[in-house]
Design a protein around this motif. Structure first.
Motif, PDB file in Angstrom:
ATOM      1  N   SER A 116      45.940 -23.114 131.374  1.00 21.71           N
ATOM      2  CA  SER A 116      45.986 -22.051 130.360  1.00 21.71           C
ATOM      3  C   SER A 116      46.477 -20.778 131.021  1.00 21.71           C
ATOM      4  N   LYS A 117      47.635 -20.331 130.615  1.00 17.33           N
ATOM      5  CA  LYS A 117      48.193 -19.122 131.211  1.00 17.33           C
ATOM      6  C   LYS A 117      47.191 -17.969 131.107  1.00 17.33           C
ATOM      7  N   THR A 118      46.634 -17.790 129.928  1.00 15.20           N
ATOM      8  CA  THR A 118      45.713 -16.655 129.719  1.00 15.20           C
ATOM      9  C   THR A 118      44.282 -16.989 130.128  1.00 15.20           C
TER      10      THR A 118
ATOM     11  N   VAL B 145      47.079 -26.489 125.711  1.00 15.77           N
ATOM     12  CA  VAL B 145      47.625 -26.561 124.352  1.00 15.77           C
ATOM     13  C   VAL B 145      48.926 -25.765 124.320  1.00 15.77           C
TER      14      VAL B 145
ATOM     15  N   GLU C  51      58.594 -20.913 117.871  1.00 17.73           N
ATOM     16  CA  GLU C  51      57.724 -19.852 118.409  1.00 17.73           C
ATOM     17  C   GLU C  51      58.574 -18.732 119.015  1.00 17.73           C
TER      18      GLU C  51
ATOM     19  N   THR D 293      42.357 -19.208 125.860  1.00 22.65           N
ATOM     20  CA  THR D 293      42.664 -19.980 124.646  1.00 22.65           C
ATOM     21  C   THR D 293      41.466 -20.851 124.273  1.00 22.65           C
TER      22      THR D 293
ATOM     23  N   GLN E  22      58.332 -26.135 119.141  1.00 24.43           N
ATOM     24  CA  GLN E  22      57.625 -24.962 119.685  1.00 24.43           C
ATOM     25  C   GLN E  22      58.619 -23.989 120.319  1.00 24.43           C
TER      26      GLN E  22
ATOM     27  N   GLY F 106      52.398 -24.459 125.074  1.00 27.84           N
ATOM     28  CA  GLY F 106      53.228 -24.593 126.269  1.00 27.84           C
ATOM     29  C   GLY F 106      52.481 -25.172 127.462  1.00 27.84           C
ATOM     30  N   SER F 107      51.166 -25.105 127.459  1.00 27.09           N
ATOM     31  CA  SER F 107      50.396 -25.650 128.575  1.00 27.09           C
ATOM     32  C   SER F 107      50.094 -27.130 128.371  1.00 27.09           C
TER      33      SER F 107
ATOM     34  N   LYS G 266      44.086 -16.523 114.967  1.00 26.03           N
ATOM     35  CA  LYS G 266      43.032 -16.716 115.977  1.00 26.03           C
ATOM     36  C   LYS G 266      41.874 -15.760 115.697  1.00 26.03           C
TER      37      LYS G 266
HETATM   38  O1  F6P Z   1      48.810 -19.498 120.596  1.00 32.49           O
HETATM   39  C1  F6P Z   1      50.098 -19.662 121.084  1.00 32.49           C
HETATM   40  C2  F6P Z   1      50.112 -19.745 122.580  1.00 32.49           C
HETATM   41  O2  F6P Z   1      49.867 -18.513 123.118  1.00 32.49           O
HETATM   42  C3  F6P Z   1      51.428 -20.320 123.102  1.00 32.49           C
HETATM   43  O3  F6P Z   1      52.418 -19.383 123.188  1.00 32.49           O
HETATM   44  C4  F6P Z   1      50.988 -20.877 124.408  1.00 32.49           C
HETATM   45  O4  F6P Z   1      51.911 -21.792 124.918  1.00 32.49           O
HETATM   46  C5  F6P Z   1      49.670 -21.522 124.013  1.00 32.49           C
HETATM   47  O5  F6P Z   1      49.135 -20.646 123.059  1.00 32.49           O
HETATM   48  C6  F6P Z   1      48.705 -21.734 125.134  1.00 32.49           C
HETATM   49  O6  F6P Z   1      48.359 -20.541 125.766  1.00 32.49           O
HETATM   50  P1  F6P Z   1      47.593 -20.546 127.131  1.00 32.49           P
HETATM   51  O7  F6P Z   1      48.430 -21.253 128.134  1.00 32.49           O
HETATM   52  O8  F6P Z   1      47.379 -19.115 127.474  1.00 32.49           O
HETATM   53  O9  F6P Z   1      46.288 -21.267 126.925  1.00 32.49           O
END
Ligand code: F6P
Length: 560
Positions: free
Chosen positions: A212-214, A156, A361, A217, A357, A158-159, A519
């Motif tokens: 998902s970078k983190t 979602v 953003e 999400t 975005q 940027g991903s 969130k």
């Molecule tokens: O909630 C915003 C955000 O953190 C964006 O900046 C990012 O692109 C998106 O959610 C997805 O995050 P992630 O790649 O960590 O799932």
């Protein structure tokens, strides 16, 4: 003190009142004659930026350049490229430029946490190539030995938006694969996209990318769990699922592993790549799978060419700088708070969403780097659509509505029709491109001149309903042809534009704290819903406002 109190800003205010306010766009054109286009358009690597339909003069651009210099643009750019911690609130660099410079030695000395950035990028590209080419050769097999023929990217923001936009734009460049291959995207938290898609897919031949970078999400993890539940229907073990049907891309390998993604199916990402700047990284895997690694590298090459241009070109010949400063002029001096993006090319349909975005953003901020509240506007509201389609939708407001806005027209000159078509079809498609170009140029002209445009050709007696005030500023970006390279160039142009604006406003474009509170509150709201599902009669313990309470009550009354 913010930039608004600075000498350069004050000089622009004086210039506005004296040289711009008294004149309409038409008068600015009449005053400068044919020279105006030459004075106010710049080109680099086949990309033309025409600023002549903006409500400004060459003097405005000089004063805006003074503003950028006063705000330390040169030093800020140097810091960005050298891996300085430009993301102040998270103490991180933002090195998306390094992702597209792997073959140059520009980043050979840049280390982050003891690792050379260019080596990390090279290894990453090799991992992407390994996975992409295995799928393309028909050698990535599902649990039962069937080749993978559908890849679904689950992500979602940027991903999702960047790779989705590029895959859609460059579909004609799809690489040849041993078996027909579909690359699809799923992002919506409610599961509706995925639920519909799964009905048509087969477990044995579907691979999911969890991007998902983190890797925290909730939208993405919820879709990933639904996908896994669907896979479990046919596939006997989670280890077979992880091995054959899941690839992950994240900056947290341990979270991917805990979810069940084996290390050979993981693509690394790093905290020095911002989510909305990540399509150039492993997050771009769907692009590499659909278009092939060669085209992915062409995309990087185009972006790198823009990186070099931004870094080296003089400010008055620098496309991102000029685009950014024109935006500052429109937002802060002409008071335009809305910006429409109008690509005249169906393939760029997702570009406005991508740019919304990227810009909102990044620069939707109201506190300076010194923690001071801004006393000027930052990012405008950005929206758009394929220009020719929008002509039949929101152009009514552009021509005769009341809100003040500015527009970017984006159009390729040529459109090469595939050789597969017959001559007659090709001729017809060429005609359609001429039609498209004519509309693009005509619309920006009508926005500029309003019904005065007719004085140039013929005159009509117009009723008030038919009047067009005109005087709406726009820029036109024209490039030769849509290719991976030109798209890379175009996206990087906007990335750097956003950066320049942030430098002038003295805000941090690389964090996004504004998305966090929602969130957090959604979590406590979910727990209240779940408590009521379990039998509680009201949101015990949770203190809700009357509207929230009312909506929850309505939900349960209507048999949620
Ligand atoms: O909630 C915003 C955000 O953190 C964006 O900046 C990012 O692109 C998106 O959610 C997805 O995050 P992630 O790649 O960590 O799932």
């Amino acid at each position: 003190m913010t930039v608004k109190q600075s000498v350069a800003w004050q000089a622009l205010e004086a210039h506005l009142q004296k040289d711009i306010v008294p004149y309409s766009l038409k008068q600015l054109f009449n005053g400068a004659g044919a020279q105006r286009f030459g004075d106010l358009s710049i080109t680099t690597q086949g990309l033309l930026l025409d600023l002549s339909k903006q409500k400004l003069t060459p003097e405005t651009l000089h004063l805006l350049i003074d503003l950028a210099q006063q705000q330390g643009l040169a030093q800020a750019t140097k810091k960005l490229y050298s891996g300085g911690k430009v993301n102040r609130s998270e103490l991180r660099p933002a090195l998306h430029t390094a992702l597209r410079a792997a073959s140059s030695d520009q980043y050979s000395a840049v280390q982050i946490d003891g690792q050379y950035v260019n080596q990390l990028v090279d290894e990453n590209l090799l991992d992407m190539e390994r996975i992409a080419s295995k799928i393309q050769r028909g050698e990535w097999l599902g649990y039962s030995g069937q080749p993978i023929t559908t890849v679904v990217n689950i992500g979602v923001g940027g991903s999702d938006i960047g790779p989705h936009m590029v895959c859609h734009a460059l579909a004609e460049f799809r690489v040849e694969t041993k078996f027909p291959l579909d690359v699809m995207f799923v992002s919506s938290m409610d599961g509706s996209q995925l639920a519909e898609m799964l009905q048509h897919l087969d477990q044995g031949s579907t691979l999911f990318i969890i991007a998902s970078k983190t890797f925290t999400t909730v939208d993405t993890l919820a879709n990933a769990e639904t996908a896994r539940a669907w896979l479990r229907k046919k596939i006997p073990s989670d280890s077979l699922i992880g091995q054959h049907h899941i690839v992950g891309c994240s900056a947290f390998p341990e979270r991917m592993a805990a979810w069940g993604i084996p290390s050979e199916n993981q693509i690394a990402l790093w905290d020095w790549v911002g989510g909305r700047y990540s399509l150039w990284s492993g997050i771009g895997l769907p692009i590499a799978i659909k278009l092939g690694m060669a085209s992915f590298k062409q995309l990087l090459k185009g972006a790198h060419a823009m990186d070099e241009h931004f870094q080296n070109a003089k400010l008055h010949e620098n496309l991102p700088v000029m685009l950014a400063l024109t935006g500052i002029w429109n937002i802060n001096f002409l008071g335009l708070k809305a910006h429409t993006i109008l690509p005249y090319d169906g393939r760029l349909k997702l570009l406005p969403n991508y740019l919304s975005q990227l810009e909102m953003e990044s620069n939707g901020k109201s506190v300076t780097n010194a923690g001071e509240k801004v006393d000027f506007d930052t990012s405008p509201v950005i929206w758009g659509d394929v220009g020719a389609n929008a002509q039949h939708a929101f152009f009514q407001l552009l021509h005769q509505g009341t809100p003040a806005y500015y527009a970017d027209f984006i159009v390729p000159v040529k459109r090469t029709a595939s050789k597969e078509y017959t001559n007659a079809t090709r001729v017809q498609l060429e005609y359609q491109q001429a039609l498209n170009l004519a509309n693009c140029i005509a619309q920006s002209r009508v926005l500029m001149l309003g019904d005065d445009v007719l004085n140039w050709e013929q005159s009509i007696a117009a009723s008030p309903d038919r009047l067009y005030p005109g005087n709406h500023p726009s820029s036109t970006l024209m490039f030769d042809e849509l290719t991976p390279e030109s798209l890379g160039l175009l996206i990087a142009l906007y990335e750097h534009k956003v950066f320049v604006q942030a430098v002038v406003w003295d805000i941090n474009p690389f964090d996004q704290w504004g998305v966090e509170l929602g969130k957090q509150i959604a979590k406590s709201t979910l727990s209240a819903i779940q408590k009521r599902q379990a039998g509680a009669t009201s949101a015990e313990g949770a203190e809700f406002d009357a509207s929230t309470e009312g909506l929850l009550n309505h939900m349960f009354k209507h048999h949620y």
